[in-house]
Scaffold this active site. Structure first.
Site, PDB file in Angstrom:
ATOM      1  N   LYS A  53      -2.217  -1.762  -3.859  1.00 34.87           N
ATOM      2  CA  LYS A  53      -3.034  -0.559  -3.847  1.00 34.87           C
ATOM      3  C   LYS A  53      -2.177   0.679  -3.897  1.00 34.87           C
ATOM      4  O   LYS A  53      -1.188   0.728  -3.155  1.00 34.87           O
ATOM      5  CB  LYS A  53      -3.855  -0.584  -2.547  1.00 34.87           C
ATOM      6  CG  LYS A  53      -4.663   0.631  -2.246  1.00 34.87           C
ATOM      7  CD  LYS A  53      -5.296   0.465  -0.904  1.00 34.87           C
ATOM      8  CE  LYS A  53      -6.042   1.743  -0.572  1.00 34.87           C
ATOM      9  NZ  LYS A  53      -6.586   1.713   0.769  1.00 34.87           N
ATOM     10  N   LYS A  77       0.853  -1.188   0.000  1.00 33.62           N
ATOM     11  CA  LYS A  77       0.000   0.000   0.000  1.00 33.62           C
ATOM     12  C   LYS A  77       0.885   1.231   0.000  1.00 33.62           C
ATOM     13  O   LYS A  77       1.648   1.465   0.938  1.00 33.62           O
ATOM     14  CB  LYS A  77      -0.905  -0.010   1.233  1.00 33.62           C
ATOM     15  CG  LYS A  77      -1.814   1.201   1.309  1.00 33.62           C
ATOM     16  CD  LYS A  77      -2.827   1.058   2.421  1.00 33.62           C
ATOM     17  CE  LYS A  77      -3.673   2.303   2.550  1.00 33.62           C
ATOM     18  NZ  LYS A  77      -4.639   2.193   3.649  1.00 33.62           N
TER      19      LYS A  77
HETATM   20  C1  PBG Z   1      -7.191   3.203   5.362  1.00 29.29           C
HETATM   21  C2  PBG Z   1      -7.653   3.103   3.942  1.00 29.29           C
HETATM   22  C3  PBG Z   1      -7.531   4.087   2.945  1.00 29.29           C
HETATM   23  C4  PBG Z   1      -8.094   3.565   1.790  1.00 29.29           C
HETATM   24  C5  PBG Z   1      -8.557   2.297   2.098  1.00 29.29           C
HETATM   25  N1  PBG Z   1      -8.257   2.024   3.429  1.00 29.29           N
HETATM   26  C6  PBG Z   1      -7.067   5.482   3.022  1.00 29.29           C
HETATM   27  C7  PBG Z   1      -5.743   5.853   3.440  1.00 29.29           C
HETATM   28  O1  PBG Z   1      -4.816   5.060   3.550  1.00 29.29           O
HETATM   29  O2  PBG Z   1      -5.594   7.044   3.664  1.00 29.29           O
HETATM   30  C8  PBG Z   1      -8.161   4.282   0.473  1.00 29.29           C
HETATM   31  C9  PBG Z   1      -9.135   3.761  -0.501  1.00 29.29           C
HETATM   32  C10 PBG Z   1      -9.431   4.673  -1.635  1.00 29.29           C
HETATM   33  O3  PBG Z   1      -8.792   5.720  -1.841  1.00 29.29           O
HETATM   34  O4  PBG Z   1     -10.361   4.344  -2.387  1.00 29.29           O
HETATM   35  N2  PBG Z   1      -8.140   2.698   6.265  1.00 29.29           N
END
Ligand code: PBG
Length: 328
Positions: free
Chosen positions: A253, A199
């Site tokens: 992601k 991520k």
């Molecule tokens: C954190 C989380 C995020 C997303 C999914 N889980 C946001 C972040 O890391 O700030 C992002 C998903 C998206 O942008 O569609 N709980």
């Protein structure tokens, strides 16, 4: 005359729609699509998200309805994010047995739990008043090991409410191991972990932070999420550690800006790999289409085909229901 040339004519296989359809090397199927959904505590009407046209913060009722539509369209799974009424420094609402995620998961499982997979995102950022994905040290840094205990409690609480897959997204070291141990100790050895192993700290999460009301109040997530320009082996290292700790499947992601990483991961591991087409990827296409600058439907399908072709076995996308309908 050079009438015999060219001999090779790749265009033969593209000439008609039926031949293109038959020859397709990349196909999408509704069962591999996962719909991310938002449920908010204390609202009477679904609330539209400005930066994500067509996506809502749901009430428990409207969530059920939208989940039924997804199930009818053949979508493979849902992943739920909750927005609680009250937030505090430790994200207490994350493991509250009466919390919004717990209640909504129970609703979803009874409504559609036999038709598709009901999953929960496990993190603290929606629940903390400072908006970070973990609890903080006195100096204001995210405290990795103290956060693990909170994740374990949240995951167990989600499993107890009926969540069928736990998806930890906070990027703390050791989070999969801590959650696996806690789930096993509480009798949830059969609940899989779909880990957000890879991520990146991405600008493409912008609209999500409006949707989940979780923008950090200070600082950013660069000290826990990966750097886009980070070490080239980092993604595979994160995946390997998560698999060693007991992850059953992994997520990469965002999707479109990291197709190379997705391909690397797919070629390296022997577990299912999902890709998350994130909020900013959704917003870019919707905004350009609203301006008449691109063909919305074609851009959506092209982006999903690209993600599939790069190696995703599953795709998390806010267009899941719409695309599933289009595929039948
Ligand atoms: C954190 C989380 C995020 C997303 C999914 N889980 C946001 C972040 O890391 O700030 C992002 C998903 C998206 O942008 O569609 N709980």
């Amino acid at each position: 005359m050079t009438a015999r040339f060219p001999v090779a004519r790749p265009r033969r296989l593209r000439r008609t729609a039926p031949i293109r359809r038959m020859m397709a090397g990349t196909r999408l199927h509704p069962a591999e699509l996962v719909l991310p959904m938002f449920v908010k505590e204390g609202i009477d009407e679904p609330s539209p998200i400005g930066s994500m046209p067509g996506v809502f913060q749901h009430t428990r009722d409207s969530l059920r309805k939208a989940a039924c539509e997804a199930a009818e369209a053949g979508v493979g799974g849902l992943i739920l994010f909750g927005v609680p009424e009250t937030k505090d420094a430790r994200g207490s609402a994350a493991d509250d047995p009466d919390g919004i995620v717990q209640r909504a998961v129970a609703d979803l499982v009874s409504e559609v739990g036999d038709a598709l997979v009901v999953m929960t995102d496990t993190c603290l950022d929606e629940f903390t008043d400072h908006g970070h994905c973990g609890v903080l040290t006195p100096a204001g840094e995210v405290d990795n090991d103290a956060t693990l205990e909170r994740y374990a409690a949240a995951a167990v609480s989600q499993a107890r409410a009926g969540s069928q897959v736990i998806a930890p997204s906070g990027m703390m070291d050791g989070q999969v191991g801590a959650i696996r141990a806690a789930l096993d100790a509480e009798g949830f050895e059969q609940v899989p972990i779909l880990s957000y192993s890879v991520k990146y700290a991405s600008a493409f999460y912008g609209p999500f932070r409006e949707a989940a009301e979780c923008a950090p109040r200070f600082g950013d997530r660069n000290a826990y999420q990966q750097d886009a320009a980070g070490p080239l082996g980092e993604a595979l290292r994160e995946v390997r550690l998560d698999l060693d700790e007991g992850a059953d499947a992994v997520i990469v992601k965002p999707a479109l800006a990291y197709l190379d990483i997705l391909r690397q991961v797919r070629d390296t591991v022997d577990v299912p790999v999902a890709a998350y087409q994130v909020s900013g990827e959704y917003a870019m296409i919707e905004a350009a289409a609203a301006n008449g600058w691109i063909d919305r439907d074609r851009a959506i399908m092209e982006s999903l085909v690209a993600i599939r072709r790069a190696g995703a076995d599953m795709i998390l996308t806010y267009w899941a229901t719409e695309v599933a309908r289009r595929l039948v």
